[in-house]
Scaffold this motif. Structure first.
Motif, PDB file in Angstrom:
ATOM      1  N   ASP A  73       0.810  -1.220   0.000  1.00  0.00           N
ATOM      2  CA  ASP A  73       0.000   0.000   0.000  1.00  0.00           C
ATOM      3  C   ASP A  73       0.844   1.272   0.000  1.00  0.00           C
ATOM      4  N   TRP A  74       2.127   1.153  -0.351  1.00  0.00           N
ATOM      5  CA  TRP A  74       3.001   2.321  -0.318  1.00  0.00           C
ATOM      6  C   TRP A  74       2.613   3.319  -1.407  1.00  0.00           C
ATOM      7  N   SER A  75       2.513   4.593  -1.017  1.00  0.00           N
ATOM      8  CA  SER A  75       2.171   5.657  -1.963  1.00  0.00           C
ATOM      9  C   SER A  75       3.368   6.564  -2.206  1.00  0.00           C
ATOM     10  N   VAL A  76       3.591   6.884  -3.449  1.00  0.00           N
ATOM     11  CA  VAL A  76       4.665   7.795  -3.858  1.00  0.00           C
ATOM     12  C   VAL A  76       4.090   9.203  -3.965  1.00  0.00           C
ATOM     13  N   THR A  77       4.767  10.169  -3.370  1.00  0.00           N
ATOM     14  CA  THR A  77       4.362  11.563  -3.517  1.00  0.00           C
ATOM     15  C   THR A  77       5.033  12.136  -4.759  1.00  0.00           C
ATOM     16  N   VAL A  78       4.237  12.781  -5.607  1.00  0.00           N
ATOM     17  CA  VAL A  78       4.740  13.391  -6.840  1.00  0.00           C
ATOM     18  C   VAL A  78       4.493  14.891  -6.755  1.00  0.00           C
ATOM     19  N   CYS A  79       5.568  15.685  -6.947  1.00  0.00           N
ATOM     20  CA  CYS A  79       5.460  17.138  -6.810  1.00  0.00           C
ATOM     21  C   CYS A  79       5.919  17.828  -8.086  1.00  0.00           C
ATOM     22  N   GLN A  80       5.195  18.877  -8.432  1.00  0.00           N
ATOM     23  CA  GLN A  80       5.597  19.759  -9.521  1.00  0.00           C
ATOM     24  C   GLN A  80       5.124  21.153  -9.198  1.00  0.00           C
ATOM     25  N   LYS A  81       6.079  22.059  -8.987  1.00  0.00           N
ATOM     26  CA  LYS A  81       5.764  23.439  -8.618  1.00  0.00           C
ATOM     27  C   LYS A  81       4.861  23.433  -7.386  1.00  0.00           C
ATOM     28  N   ASP A  82       3.658  23.965  -7.507  1.00  0.00           N
ATOM     29  CA  ASP A  82       2.790  24.059  -6.333  1.00  0.00           C
ATOM     30  C   ASP A  82       1.743  22.949  -6.298  1.00  0.00           C
ATOM     31  N   ARG A  83       1.942  21.913  -7.103  1.00  0.00           N
ATOM     32  CA  ARG A  83       0.977  20.806  -7.125  1.00  0.00           C
ATOM     33  C   ARG A  83       1.614  19.540  -6.588  1.00  0.00           C
ATOM     34  N   ALA A  84       0.785  18.700  -5.979  1.00  0.00           N
ATOM     35  CA  ALA A  84       1.281  17.419  -5.467  1.00  0.00           C
ATOM     36  C   ALA A  84       0.139  16.412  -5.470  1.00  0.00           C
ATOM     37  N   HIS A  85       0.490  15.155  -5.703  1.00  0.00           N
ATOM     38  CA  HIS A  85      -0.479  14.073  -5.588  1.00  0.00           C
ATOM     39  C   HIS A  85       0.273  12.813  -5.204  1.00  0.00           C
ATOM     40  N   THR A  86      -0.459  11.763  -4.908  1.00  0.00           N
ATOM     41  CA  THR A  86       0.165  10.485  -4.582  1.00  0.00           C
ATOM     42  C   THR A  86      -0.255   9.436  -5.600  1.00  0.00           C
ATOM     43  N   THR A  87       0.589   8.444  -5.757  1.00  0.00           N
ATOM     44  CA  THR A  87       0.287   7.337  -6.653  1.00  0.00           C
ATOM     45  C   THR A  87       0.908   6.072  -6.084  1.00  0.00           C
ATOM     46  N   SER A  88       0.379   4.942  -6.461  1.00  0.00           N
ATOM     47  CA  SER A  88       0.804   3.666  -5.895  1.00  0.00           C
ATOM     48  C   SER A  88       2.119   3.190  -6.509  1.00  0.00           C
ATOM     49  N   GLN A  89       3.093   2.844  -5.661  1.00  0.00           N
ATOM     50  CA  GLN A  89       4.345   2.287  -6.180  1.00  0.00           C
ATOM     51  C   GLN A  89       4.117   0.891  -6.736  1.00  0.00           C
ATOM     52  N   LYS A  90       3.218   0.138  -6.128  1.00  0.00           N
ATOM     53  CA  LYS A  90       2.972  -1.235  -6.573  1.00  0.00           C
ATOM     54  C   LYS A  90       2.550  -1.283  -8.039  1.00  0.00           C
ATOM     55  N   ARG A  91       1.833  -0.227  -8.463  1.00  0.00           N
ATOM     56  CA  ARG A  91       1.335  -0.209  -9.837  1.00  0.00           C
ATOM     57  C   ARG A  91       2.467  -0.194 -10.857  1.00  0.00           C
ATOM     58  N   PHE A  92       3.641   0.390 -10.493  1.00  0.00           N
ATOM     59  CA  PHE A  92       4.758   0.467 -11.430  1.00  0.00           C
ATOM     60  C   PHE A  92       5.235  -0.921 -11.864  1.00  0.00           C
ATOM     61  N   HIS A  93       5.102  -1.910 -10.976  1.00  0.00           N
ATOM     62  CA  HIS A  93       5.570  -3.264 -11.297  1.00  0.00           C
ATOM     63  C   HIS A  93       4.855  -3.832 -12.520  1.00  0.00           C
ATOM     64  N   ALA A  94       3.610  -3.425 -12.736  1.00  0.00           N
ATOM     65  CA  ALA A  94       2.812  -3.991 -13.831  1.00  0.00           C
ATOM     66  C   ALA A  94       3.004  -3.251 -15.142  1.00  0.00           C
ATOM     67  N   ASN A  95       3.691  -2.122 -15.131  1.00  0.00           N
ATOM     68  CA  ASN A  95       3.857  -1.332 -16.348  1.00  0.00           C
ATOM     69  C   ASN A  95       4.910  -1.940 -17.269  1.00  0.00           C
ATOM     70  N   ALA A  96       4.744  -1.708 -18.556  1.00  0.00           N
ATOM     71  CA  ALA A  96       5.751  -2.146 -19.518  1.00  0.00           C
ATOM     72  C   ALA A  96       7.085  -1.507 -19.175  1.00  0.00           C
ATOM     73  N   ASN A  97       8.142  -2.320 -19.137  1.00  0.00           N
ATOM     74  CA  ASN A  97       9.495  -1.864 -18.801  1.00  0.00           C
ATOM     75  C   ASN A  97       9.573  -1.212 -17.419  1.00  0.00           C
ATOM     76  N   LEU A  98       8.603  -1.557 -16.560  1.00  0.00           N
ATOM     77  CA  LEU A  98       8.567  -1.033 -15.188  1.00  0.00           C
ATOM     78  C   LEU A  98       8.553   0.491 -15.160  1.00  0.00           C
ATOM     79  N   ALA A  99       7.901   1.092 -16.125  1.00  0.00           N
ATOM     80  CA  ALA A  99       7.886   2.551 -16.236  1.00  0.00           C
ATOM     81  C   ALA A  99       7.250   3.178 -15.002  1.00  0.00           C
ATOM     82  N   PHE A 100       7.855   4.278 -14.553  1.00  0.00           N
ATOM     83  CA  PHE A 100       7.300   5.045 -13.443  1.00  0.00           C
ATOM     84  C   PHE A 100       6.364   6.114 -14.027  1.00  0.00           C
TER      85      PHE A 100
END
Length: 649
Positions: A399-426
């Motif tokens: 259930d680990w969540s990655v924090t993603v920041c850009q300028k004044d915006r931020a959100h979270t996304t699941s690290q586990k989901r990266f495992h299922a992506n083609a070439n393990l894309a983040f």
């Protein structure tokens, strides 16, 4: 994908093969593969055009000058310091002092200004043995440095020294001076650039508590070490830095000693190849005790292909790409204690490019990704946007969540989901809401263009200056470039060509160009932009061709989906590149439609082709085809809005 060797790339750009390798290491151009070194043709052409338009004229100035000690100060960002440095250079032009001795002399006077030494009255030369030192360790560093540049110290140009001492209240003035006087070639070879102080501070802020030990494995002049010392007041005996540049190492040692004032210690900063010689595990290695010993590691590592990979056999088995920053990251994880924190400055391309799948696997298997911060293009002369990657050395729970920041915006996304992506894309721009919406879109029964379309690259002439004409001549015909392609309808081509396939570098079979119906799309683009063509128009390689053959869907219906906001959303969230690749397009979901709904969409496309804007109606029809409700459409629109400036080069 049309790829070029390093030598073919050099020929197109009009530089040497050595320059291409230097630009790769410095991050000016991203290769498709490291071994052998190959590049995407369209990337090369884009860079060539940028150079010709003077947008990257500094690259041209750098070409084939890797052996020259040419003075450069253009990366000193503070306007006041840059002005002082200009004055320093002007004064140095009237002095016989070499850049190496100028740095040494300036350092002596800088140390005197900090009460670390007292210099004697100076005649024609300066005698080292007449200098009075406050701390023996500072004396030892300066004496060892002197041996590298020659015992004779000429008298300084006092006005030039005074100009330098005006920087006394700036951060790392010795590092700034060394950067300014260092050869362009040295930085190009190493891929090393001065890291702005605010970026270092932001990295250190990510350490939740003051670490007891800290390492910068490629420390340069010690900017990370200095700021860690000031922020955390770490025991100076627990601060470590390594670098292969002996002068930078000496400056880093002095910077640390100055940071700790009157404390007597010998800085743990050594001239050493961290990849080859640090904590190798071999019996004779005197730094093995540093394995898994650091609470915190932070750095801006060199980028580009690592030289002499055979000397790093202990690493290449894990990082087969040979990429320097990947090798440093893998080595740093070995040096980091369990639960330790790591912060790296990296090119944004590491998030998704296939060549970096190896380091992404190492990250996913060994760390919790705490945060990814999108920083944009912050290094002068470097086209590549960058990120800051913050990691914790411990396996990530499901259930680990990655924090993603850009300028004044931020959100979270699941690290586990990266495992299922083609070439393990983040795919970090995909939020949890995005993930649920994407899951619903792809759950709709659909077909794809894979094995259901003909594809063709536009013409690669090999010399557009020779073959592509601004005005028609007898025997020529219009040819579309990418910039001529707009949604649904291409504008009248402004270029012309005499179609002689045998003279071109690469050309698709003519039947694809002359097809009674085809779709033409921009190859280099931040968005999907497809146009309908029935005129048998030729295209250059910036405008590629697809002829879909999806059962139940006409080419116009396919065009509607490809230009829709829903497909833009899917493309941005999944791929987010500036190149529209066939492999990516082949994954897009085209829903099975009843005949009446397909006919309705085709009618709306006909309106667009006739010059009447029916985009909103088409988007509504596409949303309906995927059964999206108003809340989901609003979520999609918000996702598109947040990604308006996010593109990975």
């Amino acid at each position: 994908m049309n790829t070029l060797s390093a030598m073919e790339t050099a020929k197109i750009l009009g530089v040497s093969g050595a320059t291409i390798r230097n630009w790769t290491r410095a991050g000016h151009i991203t290769p498709v593969a490291i071994r052998p070194l190959t590049f995407d043709y369209n990337d090369v052409i884009q860079l060539r055009d940028s150079i010709r338009s003077n947008r990257f004229n500094r690259l041209r100035k750098r070409a084939n000058k890797t052996a020259l000690d040419k003075l450069d100060h253009s990366e000193i960002s503070d306007p006041r310091i840059a002005t002082d440095f200009e004055h320093f250079l002007e004064l140095m032009e009237t002095s016989p002092v070499t850049p190496a001795k100028a740095i040494y002399l300036a350092t002596l006077f800088f140390l005197q200004s900090r009460d670390e030494c007292t210099l004697p009255a100076i005649a024609s030369t300066l005698n080292f043995h007449d200098i009075v030192w406050k701390r023996p360790v500072v004396k030892d560093i300066m004496h060892g440095w002197l041996k590298h540049i020659g015992e004779n110290i000429p008298a300084p140009h006092q006005e030039a020294i005074d100009a330098f001492l005006e920087w006394n209240n700036t951060d790392d003035p010795l590092g700034l001076l060394y950067q300014g006087l260092s050869s362009i070639g040295r930085r190009s070879r190493t891929g090393a650039y001065l890291t702005p102080g605010h970026i270092i501070d932001a990295s250190l802020e990510e350490f939740d508590a003051a670490p007891a030990s800290f390492l910068d494995p490629c420390c340069g002049t010690g900017r990370y070490l200095m700021r860690a010392a000031r922020r955390f007041r770490i025991d100076p005996n627990r601060l470590y830095g390594f670098d292969t540049d002996p002068v930078a190492v000496d400056i880093a040692r002095l910077n640390l000693l100055l940071a700790y004032g009157d404390i007597a210690f010998t800085p743990h900063v050594r001239c050493l190849d961290s990849l080859r010689d640090l904590a190798t595990g071999e019996v004779e290695c005197d730094t093995n005790h540093l394995l898994e010993s650091f609470d915190a590691i932070a750095t801006n590592p060199p980028w580009g292909g690592c030289k002499n990979q055979t000397r790093h056999k202990n690493l290449v088995a894990h990082v087969r790409s040979g990429e320097s920053f990947s090798l440093f990251l893998e080595k740093s994880l070995r040096l980091l204690a369990p639960g330790g924190r790591l912060s790296f400055i990296l090119p944004e391309s590491m998030l998704k490019i296939r060549a970096h799948a190896d380091i992404r696997r190492i990250i996913l298997e060994n760390t919790c990704i705490k945060k990814v911060t999108l920083l944009g293009r912050v290094f002068a002369g470097v086209f590549t946007p960058i990120i800051r990657l913050d990691l914790i050395k411990q396996p990530a729970p499901d259930d680990w969540s990655v924090t993603v920041c850009q300028k004044d915006r931020a959100h979270t996304t699941s690290q586990k989901r990266f495992h299922a992506n083609a070439n393990l894309a983040f795919d970090i721009t995909v939020t949890e809401n995005d993930a649920m919406l994407m899951e619903k879109i792809f759950a709709v029964p659909h077909q794809t263009l894979k094995n259901n379309a003909d594809w063709a690259l536009g013409i690669v002439t090999g010399d557009n200056g020779r073959y592509v004409l601004d005005t028609p001549v007898p025997g020529s015909e219009p040819v579309l470039r990418g910039r001529d392609v707009f949604r649904f309808v291409a504008r009248e081509p402004r270029s012309h060509i005499v179609f002689k396939p045998e003279e071109f570098q690469q050309v698709a079979p003519e039947r694809f160009f002359r097809a009674p119906e085809k779709l033409v799309y921009r190859f280099v683009s931040e968005r999907l932009i497809f146009a309908y063509d029935t005129g048998g128009t030729l295209t250059l390689n910036s405008a590629n061709i697809v002829i879909p053959r999806l059962p139940g869907l006409s080419i116009k219906v396919v065009l509607a989906f490809l230009n829709s906001r829903l497909f833009q959303y899917v493309f941005l969230k999944r791929f987010q590149t500036r190149k529209i690749l066939r492999g990516d397009l082949e994954t897009l979901p085209f829903p099975f439609l009843p005949a009446d709904r397909a006919a309705h969409i085709e009618g709306l496309v006909d309106k667009c082709l006739a010059g009447n804007d029916a985009s909103d109606e088409l988007d509504t029809a596409v949303f309906s085809a995927f059964s999206l409700n108003s809340a989901e459409v609003a979520e999609l629109e918000a996702g598109l809005q947040s990604d308006t400036t996010r593109v990975i080069v």
